[in-house]
Design a protein around this motif. Structure first.
Motif, PDB file in Angstrom:
ATOM      1  N   MET A  67       0.914  -1.342   0.111  1.00  0.00           N
ATOM      2  CA  MET A  67      -0.175   0.136  -0.050  1.00  0.00           C
ATOM      3  C   MET A  67       0.696   1.282   0.023  1.00  0.00           C
ATOM      4  O   MET A  67       1.825   1.285   0.749  1.00  0.00           O
ATOM      5  CB  MET A  67      -0.933   0.038   1.152  1.00  0.00           C
ATOM      6  CG  MET A  67      -1.729   1.152   1.328  1.00  0.00           C
ATOM      7  SD  MET A  67      -2.816   1.002   2.692  1.00  0.00           S
ATOM      8  CE  MET A  67      -3.854   2.607   2.593  1.00  0.00           C
ATOM      9  N   SER A  68       0.654   2.282  -0.872  1.00  0.00           N
ATOM     10  CA  SER A  68       1.329   3.342  -1.049  1.00  0.00           C
ATOM     11  C   SER A  68       1.258   4.302  -0.035  1.00  0.00           C
ATOM     12  O   SER A  68      -0.047   4.335   0.760  1.00  0.00           O
ATOM     13  CB  SER A  68       1.388   3.860  -2.458  1.00  0.00           C
ATOM     14  OG  SER A  68       0.145   4.292  -2.566  1.00  0.00           O
ATOM     15  N   ASN A  69       2.177   5.208   0.435  1.00  0.00           N
ATOM     16  CA  ASN A  69       1.850   6.480   1.167  1.00  0.00           C
ATOM     17  C   ASN A  69       2.375   7.624   0.491  1.00  0.00           C
ATOM     18  O   ASN A  69       3.426   7.852   0.378  1.00  0.00           O
ATOM     19  CB  ASN A  69       3.047   6.120   2.464  1.00  0.00           C
ATOM     20  CG  ASN A  69       3.065   7.183   3.467  1.00  0.00           C
ATOM     21  OD1 ASN A  69       2.022   8.168   3.375  1.00  0.00           O
ATOM     22  ND2 ASN A  69       3.878   7.098   4.549  1.00  0.00           N
ATOM     23  N   ASN A  70       1.064   8.363   0.149  1.00  0.00           N
ATOM     24  CA  ASN A  70       1.569   9.489  -0.953  1.00  0.00           C
ATOM     25  C   ASN A  70       1.490  10.699  -0.077  1.00  0.00           C
ATOM     26  O   ASN A  70       1.450  11.754  -0.366  1.00  0.00           O
ATOM     27  CB  ASN A  70       0.094   9.359  -1.808  1.00  0.00           C
ATOM     28  CG  ASN A  70      -1.154   9.428  -1.096  1.00  0.00           C
ATOM     29  OD1 ASN A  70      -1.375   9.825  -0.011  1.00  0.00           O
ATOM     30  ND2 ASN A  70      -2.309   9.486  -2.033  1.00  0.00           N
ATOM     31  N   LYS A  71       1.669  10.796   1.285  1.00  0.00           N
ATOM     32  CA  LYS A  71       1.643  11.839   2.157  1.00  0.00           C
ATOM     33  C   LYS A  71       3.178  12.358   2.301  1.00  0.00           C
ATOM     34  O   LYS A  71       3.968  11.849   3.127  1.00  0.00           O
ATOM     35  CB  LYS A  71       1.204  11.824   3.620  1.00  0.00           C
ATOM     36  CG  LYS A  71       1.271  12.978   4.251  1.00  0.00           C
ATOM     37  CD  LYS A  71       0.754  12.385   5.807  1.00  0.00           C
ATOM     38  CE  LYS A  71       1.160  13.663   6.738  1.00  0.00           C
ATOM     39  NZ  LYS A  71       0.305  13.201   8.213  1.00  0.00           N
ATOM     40  N   THR A  72       3.760  13.000   1.466  1.00  0.00           N
ATOM     41  CA  THR A  72       5.142  13.442   1.107  1.00  0.00           C
ATOM     42  C   THR A  72       5.240  15.092   1.148  1.00  0.00           C
ATOM     43  O   THR A  72       4.287  15.673   0.646  1.00  0.00           O
ATOM     44  CB  THR A  72       5.590  12.550   0.016  1.00  0.00           C
ATOM     45  OG1 THR A  72       5.247  13.320  -1.248  1.00  0.00           O
ATOM     46  CG2 THR A  72       5.655  11.286   0.054  1.00  0.00           C
ATOM     47  N   CYS A  73       6.601  15.410   1.125  1.00  0.00           N
ATOM     48  CA  CYS A  73       6.760  16.769   1.008  1.00  0.00           C
ATOM     49  C   CYS A  73       6.786  17.221  -0.512  1.00  0.00           C
ATOM     50  O   CYS A  73       7.033  16.207  -1.342  1.00  0.00           O
ATOM     51  CB  CYS A  73       8.084  17.143   1.776  1.00  0.00           C
ATOM     52  SG  CYS A  73       9.481  16.339   1.049  1.00  0.00           S
ATOM     53  N   LYS A  74       6.434  18.583  -0.782  1.00  0.00           N
ATOM     54  CA  LYS A  74       6.813  18.984  -2.236  1.00  0.00           C
ATOM     55  C   LYS A  74       8.159  18.703  -2.488  1.00  0.00           C
ATOM     56  O   LYS A  74       8.914  18.984  -1.624  1.00  0.00           O
ATOM     57  CB  LYS A  74       6.120  20.179  -2.238  1.00  0.00           C
ATOM     58  CG  LYS A  74       4.504  20.275  -2.032  1.00  0.00           C
ATOM     59  CD  LYS A  74       3.728  19.477  -3.196  1.00  0.00           C
ATOM     60  CE  LYS A  74       2.313  19.563  -3.112  1.00  0.00           C
ATOM     61  NZ  LYS A  74       1.404  18.642  -3.950  1.00  0.00           N
ATOM     62  N   SER A  75       8.313  18.625  -3.982  1.00  0.00           N
ATOM     63  CA  SER A  75       9.660  18.840  -4.439  1.00  0.00           C
ATOM     64  C   SER A  75       9.752  19.235  -5.700  1.00  0.00           C
ATOM     65  O   SER A  75       8.738  19.290  -6.629  1.00  0.00           O
ATOM     66  CB  SER A  75      10.070  17.248  -4.647  1.00  0.00           C
ATOM     67  OG  SER A  75      11.487  17.100  -5.196  1.00  0.00           O
TER      68      SER A  75
ATOM     69  N   ASP B 153      11.471  18.378  -7.993  1.00  0.00           N
ATOM     70  CA  ASP B 153      11.571  17.138  -9.049  1.00  0.00           C
ATOM     71  C   ASP B 153      10.105  16.444  -8.711  1.00  0.00           C
ATOM     72  O   ASP B 153      10.216  15.591  -7.956  1.00  0.00           O
ATOM     73  CB  ASP B 153      12.837  16.483  -8.662  1.00  0.00           C
ATOM     74  CG  ASP B 153      13.087  15.368  -9.722  1.00  0.00           C
ATOM     75  OD1 ASP B 153      12.022  14.702 -10.283  1.00  0.00           O
ATOM     76  OD2 ASP B 153      14.200  14.636  -9.802  1.00  0.00           O
ATOM     77  N   THR B 154       9.388  16.871  -9.628  1.00  0.00           N
ATOM     78  CA  THR B 154       7.808  16.183  -9.641  1.00  0.00           C
ATOM     79  C   THR B 154       7.792  14.672  -9.985  1.00  0.00           C
ATOM     80  O   THR B 154       7.012  14.193  -9.423  1.00  0.00           O
ATOM     81  CB  THR B 154       6.935  17.065 -10.380  1.00  0.00           C
ATOM     82  OG1 THR B 154       7.431  17.158 -11.850  1.00  0.00           O
ATOM     83  CG2 THR B 154       6.927  18.641  -9.909  1.00  0.00           C
ATOM     84  N   VAL B 155       8.758  14.378 -10.781  1.00  0.00           N
ATOM     85  CA  VAL B 155       8.779  12.943 -11.358  1.00  0.00           C
ATOM     86  C   VAL B 155       9.266  12.078 -10.255  1.00  0.00           C
ATOM     87  O   VAL B 155       8.607  11.194  -9.861  1.00  0.00           O
ATOM     88  CB  VAL B 155       9.836  12.852 -12.506  1.00  0.00           C
ATOM     89  CG1 VAL B 155       9.933  11.389 -12.820  1.00  0.00           C
ATOM     90  CG2 VAL B 155       9.449  13.353 -13.722  1.00  0.00           C
ATOM     91  N   LEU B 156      10.176  12.681  -9.476  1.00  0.00           N
ATOM     92  CA  LEU B 156      10.815  11.932  -8.260  1.00  0.00           C
ATOM     93  C   LEU B 156       9.605  11.926  -7.190  1.00  0.00           C
ATOM     94  O   LEU B 156       9.415  11.066  -6.367  1.00  0.00           O
ATOM     95  CB  LEU B 156      12.050  12.645  -7.728  1.00  0.00           C
ATOM     96  CG  LEU B 156      12.767  12.019  -6.411  1.00  0.00           C
ATOM     97  CD1 LEU B 156      12.922  10.655  -6.550  1.00  0.00           C
ATOM     98  CD2 LEU B 156      13.698  12.847  -6.074  1.00  0.00           C
ATOM     99  N   GLU B 157       9.187  13.173  -6.910  1.00  0.00           N
ATOM    100  CA  GLU B 157       7.800  13.302  -5.993  1.00  0.00           C
ATOM    101  C   GLU B 157       6.803  12.163  -6.282  1.00  0.00           C
ATOM    102  O   GLU B 157       6.345  11.660  -5.313  1.00  0.00           O
ATOM    103  CB  GLU B 157       7.284  14.555  -6.015  1.00  0.00           C
ATOM    104  CG  GLU B 157       6.139  15.013  -4.820  1.00  0.00           C
ATOM    105  CD  GLU B 157       5.739  16.410  -4.931  1.00  0.00           C
ATOM    106  OE1 GLU B 157       4.624  16.469  -4.582  1.00  0.00           O
ATOM    107  OE2 GLU B 157       6.592  17.351  -5.797  1.00  0.00           O
ATOM    108  N   ASN B 158       6.471  11.868  -7.474  1.00  0.00           N
ATOM    109  CA  ASN B 158       5.416  11.122  -7.952  1.00  0.00           C
ATOM    110  C   ASN B 158       5.726   9.863  -7.604  1.00  0.00           C
ATOM    111  O   ASN B 158       5.020   8.719  -6.871  1.00  0.00           O
ATOM    112  CB  ASN B 158       4.910  11.328  -9.295  1.00  0.00           C
ATOM    113  CG  ASN B 158       4.015  12.737  -9.299  1.00  0.00           C
ATOM    114  OD1 ASN B 158       3.738  13.247  -8.489  1.00  0.00           O
ATOM    115  ND2 ASN B 158       4.160  12.976 -10.720  1.00  0.00           N
TER     116      ASN B 158
END
Length: 376
Positions: free
Chosen positions: A1-9, A11-16
């Motif tokens: 199960m993914s955890n999509n609560k991350t900080c903004k970056s 590098d949007t590709v890396l963030e996604n």
């Protein structure tokens, strides 16, 4: 199960990609650690003695010992600066020792121009390159090991001339670099120095020894061991990982420690071992400071260095790609957060310096004399 609560970056590709992972990374923990301690942010918390922690407020302007906010903030800052300085002095010490060992054993000197330049600046006239390397390394080590009351000498030979005048005027020319770190820790201990101006000047002194020795000289000594940098086009990011190879992620800052490994991995008999398990060979994947440094010197290591994949805060995600087969760490920027991810993806961790020992890593104490056995 993914955890999509991350900080903004940026590098949007890396963030996604990180948002899609089912492992926790530093990008997730930024969100969990958003609420900061106000006392810690201001530097007005002191936990040096057993009467603490003491927190400075308008109603409690002094700690139990009587230290005010200025003393506590300066003391905390100097302790942090001393710790950082100690890290970089450790690096230049290791690098100088490796340069000396190369000279003593007649090893390959890849940066002869760098060696000659340093020798000229130090006033060394020896013509034999290996003897010259020993003399250059000895000059560096001699300065590092001086007591505090003996000023380092090389700084007058390679320091920026206009700055030297002001450093002398302020009386912040450093003594032996290791002693300066030691004395800064003593100075910031319980019920000792309470003069914030004196402690801030001490920070500047440590900054000089760290910048000239821990940074500048480390790079120049690495030029001797690893070869001088060259401007060139080179790939960066996760795309440097080649799935057809056995990929060793390297982390740290002591590049000279892995110089032998770089040479070993391209030997035919070593490449054959990789081929026997279906790979084309071995590749070093740069991560953190050591990756950036090898990127500069990439022309010397085209056969083994695949490129710089990212910094310490992308190392967790890099392991989670499944493209890393082992991790070799030799110093800082090796996040504790990589440990559970390495376990999950069954990635072996190997540490070469106990100051950077990770909880689940195999430890092989590095020494120049045992470099062949360690690489094997």
């Amino acid at each position: 199960m993914s955890n999509n609560k991350t900080c903004k970056s940026a590098d949007t590709v890396l963030e996604n990609f990180i948002s899609s992972l089912d492992v926790e990374t530093s990008h997730h923990r930024v969100e969990d650690q958003k609420i900061k301690c106000g006392f810690g942010q201001l530097g007005v918390c002191c936990k040096l003695c057993s009467n603490g922690p003491c927190r400075i407020t308008p109603n409690s302007p002094k700690g139990i010992c009587g230290a005010n906010a200025d003393t506590i903030v300066a003391r905390n800052l100097l302790r942090a600066v001393a710790a950082g300085s100690g890290c970089y002095i450790h690096i230049v010490e290791t690098t100088a020792r490796n340069v000396k060992s190369i000279g003593e054993t007649g090893g390959e000197i890849k940066g002869l121009n760098a060696l000659n330049t340093l020798a000229e600046q130090f006033g060394i006239t020896e013509s034999d390159p290996h003897k010259k390397a020993v003399l250059v390394a000895d000059e560096v080590l001699k300065d590092l090991y001086k007591p505090k009351f003996e000023k380092m000498e090389i700084i007058n030979k390679i320091g920026y001339e206009p700055r030297l005048k002001y450093w002398n005027k302020l009386n912040i020319m450093p003594g032996g670099a290791k002693s300066e770190v030691f004395d800064a820790i003593v100075k910031t201990s319980t019920n000792l120095n309470s003069d914030p101006v004196d402690m801030l000047l001490n920070c500047l002194k440590l900054g000089i020894s760290t910048g000239v020795y821990g940074l500048t000289l480390t790079n120049l000594l690495n030029d001797i061991v690893l070869g001088e940098p060259a401007i060139r086009a080179a790939k960066v990011g996760f795309k440097v990982v080649d799935k057809d190879y056995i990929n060793l992620m390297i982390t740290g800052h002591q590049q000279s420690v892995i110089s032998h490994l770089e040479e070993e991995l391209i030997k035919p008999e070593v490449v054959k071992k990789a081929e026997e398990v279906g790979a084309k060979g071995f590749k070093l994947v740069g991560c953190t400071c050591v990756g950036q440094d090898l990127q500069l010197r990439g022309k010397h290591y085209d056969d083994v260095f695949s490129g710089h994949a990212g910094n310490n805060f992308t190392s967790e995600a890099l392991i989670a790609t499944g493209g890393i087969d082992a991790i070799v760490s030799e110093f800082n920027c090796t996040l504790p957060g990589i440990e559970p991810i390495a376990d999950k993806f069954m990635v072996k961790m190997i540490c070469l310096d106990e100051v950077a020992k990770k909880a689940n890593a195999d430890y092989f104490e590095y020494s120049f004399e045992d470099r062949e056995k360690i690489s094997d």
